[in-house]
Design an enzyme around this catalytic site. Structure first.
Site, PDB file in Angstrom:
ATOM      1  N   GLY A 135      75.783  31.223 -37.810  1.00  0.00           N
ATOM      2  CA  GLY A 135      75.782  29.820 -37.379  1.00  0.00           C
ATOM      3  C   GLY A 135      75.318  29.621 -35.946  1.00  0.00           C
ATOM      4  N   LYS A 185      67.908  22.889 -22.896  1.00  0.00           N
ATOM      5  CA  LYS A 185      69.127  23.027 -22.089  1.00  0.00           C
ATOM      6  C   LYS A 185      68.800  23.060 -20.598  1.00  0.00           C
ATOM      7  CE  LYS A 185      71.414  25.519 -25.829  1.00  0.00           C
ATOM      8  NZ  LYS A 185      71.534  26.838 -26.460  1.00  0.00           N
TER       9      LYS A 185
END
Ligand code: NDP
Ligand code: HSE
Length: 436
Positions: free
Chosen positions: A187, A205
């Site tokens: 994940g 980011k």
């Protein structure tokens, strides 16, 4: 005090984790927030998959607009990912006067300027701690903890998937594709994993970090982006021999005339703490003029670590929802009318030290030819190793570490080296940072 009602958009890795953490730590969270935070509604795409959540007392829907248009919901948590329908849903929630929490770095990096302007206008909060470095409270640290500093630079391992792949390749000699599959199964990876391995997720980011560090608008389109998909196992090995580790770094630096904004695989001295950050862990180094260098470390992806950041945002929004909008922490750390017009410096003007690897004919004079080209561009050699040819081959591997030089000069030198008859194929260039 009456509970605050939350509508979740998405119940996948992060949405599921958020629900779990909110339920498990319900009392502790209510003691911190001053009132109960309860998820009343959740939207998913596939209602069959969501059956695991039936019986938890929340209303499930396949239409996320049911959630953002529901007058009973105070905070919308967007955990769908991607640009659409996430952008429209977030803007609709804001238009409806709801606060928003999101983990969606792609959305904030590309449409943050529009979203924050809309939120400012409506007097609602948009919090996005989980969008950068998973569970590490890096947004809060820079926006609030370092508010007294002029931030000079920051550099971070901000993609867990890439760091996991690089660690497994180095430690276990694992194959790239197999480790990527493992990261997906855990994940960590984005819905489109090319965003991870091509450096796009790290650039999203970095764009967000640069905005809150320097008080500039989001400038994702100007970032220089290189990923790890073409990184060769032999470069990881040669870097080790020379005393370095290769990490995918996001680097933002302030200059008088602009900011550097770049993501690329980077050689870092192996003795630096950040060089020893392994697996899915992230770390961000931030250099402020008053505090000096500070380092933030923790899980950069995964269900509950990311949920930790989402829930922290929910607590913040709950605490501050009754405060006058003009007296809250600004979305992007600086007051919205005080953003600086610092542009991103073109990559050609950036100066870095570099690692250069090439395959060369094993005969007299080749080394001298390469050295002459570097010298002509005013590029100074720091170290060099030569790996002998394998039996039956006639090409030796040459690796140079060069001192800091302008990117444009290195581009010229590389083109001239590749044109030498004695050089076979492309020169591999990896940038280096001392992070001292
Ligand atoms: P997942 O793919 O695991 O979950 C996405 C969820 O959104 C699923 O429940 C999916 O439903 C639902 N969804 C997708 N499209 C729609 C739609 N149109 N309407 C309603 N529901 C929809 O993603 P993640 O949880 O991994 O990521 C969510 C966000 O968090 C992304 O922005 C990601 O970048 C970010 N993030 C992820 C981290 C991680 O470690 N995974 C870490 C930090 C941030 P269904 O399953 O039915 O298709
Ligand atoms: N895909 C991202 C990563 C998730 O691997 O870092 C966390 O933002």
């Amino acid at each position: 005090m009456k509970p605050i009602n939350v509508g979740l958009l998405g119940l996948g890795t992060v949405g599921g984790g958020t629900l779990t953490v909110l339920r498990r730590n319900r009392e502790e969270i209510a003691r911190r927030a001053g009132r109960e935070i309860r998820v009343t509604h959740a939207a998913v795409r596939d209602m069959d998959k969501a059956q695991a959540y039936a019986g938890l007392g929340l209303t499930l829907t396949a239409d996320p607009f049911d959630v953002v248009n529901n007058p009973k919901i105070d905070i919308v948590v967007e955990l769908i990912g991607g640009i659409e329908p996430a952008r429209t849903l977030v803007l609709q929630a804001i238009a409806n006067g709801k606060h928003v929490v999101t983990a969606n770095k792609a959305l904030i990096a590309k449409y943050g300027n529009e979203i924050f302007a809309a939120a400012q206008e409506k007097g609602v909060m948009v919090n996005f701690e989980a969008a950068v470095a998973g569970g590490i409270p890096i947004i809060k640290a820079i926006r609030e903890g370092l508010a007294g500093n002029r931030i000079e630079w920051l550099a971070g391992i901000i993609n867990g998937t890439c760091n996991f792949i690089l660690s497994e390749m180095r430690d276990k000699g694992a194959a790239f594709d197999a480790v990527l599959k493992e990261a997906q199964a855990k994940g960590y990876a984005e819905a489109d994993p090319t965003f991870d391995i091509e450096g796009v997720d790290a650039a999203h980011k970095l764009t967000i970090l640069s905005a809150i560090a320097f008080g500039v608008p989001m400038q994702f389109d100007a970032a220089h982006i290189e990923g790890i998909s073409t990184l060769a196992a032999e470069d990881i090995q040669y870097a080790e021999e020379l005393g370095y580790r290769i990490k995918l770094l996001g680097i933002a630096k302030r200059h008088a005339n602009g900011i550097e904004l770049r993501v690329h695989p980077t050689l870092i001295p192996a003795k630096r703490l950040i060089a020893n950050v392994e697996g899915v862990m992230n770390a961000v180094l931030v250099k402020g003029d008053a505090v000096g260098a500070t380092l933030y470390y923790g899980a950069g992806a995964g269900s509950e670590p990311t949920a930790s950041a989402v829930v922290a945002d929910l607590v913040d929004v709950t605490r501050l929802s009754t405060a006058d909008p003009h007296h809250r922490v600004p979305h992007l750390a600086f007051q919205p009318d005080q953003l600086a017009a610092l542009a991103v410096v073109p990559m050609a003007e950036v100066e870095t030290a570099c690692y250069l690897r090439m395959a060369a004919a094993d005969r007299p004079g080749v080394l001298a030819e390469v050295a002459r080209i570097l010298a002509a561009q005013d590029i100074s050699i720091d170290a060099m190793i030569q790996k002998p040819c394998n039996e039956g081959e006639h090409l030796a591997t040459l690796v140079f570490l060069i001192h800091k030089a302008r990117e444009a000069a290195v581009d010229v030198a590389i083109a001239q080296i590749e044109a030498l008859p004695a050089i076979s194929g492309k020169v591999t260039r990896l940038r280096m940072e001392s992070l001292a």
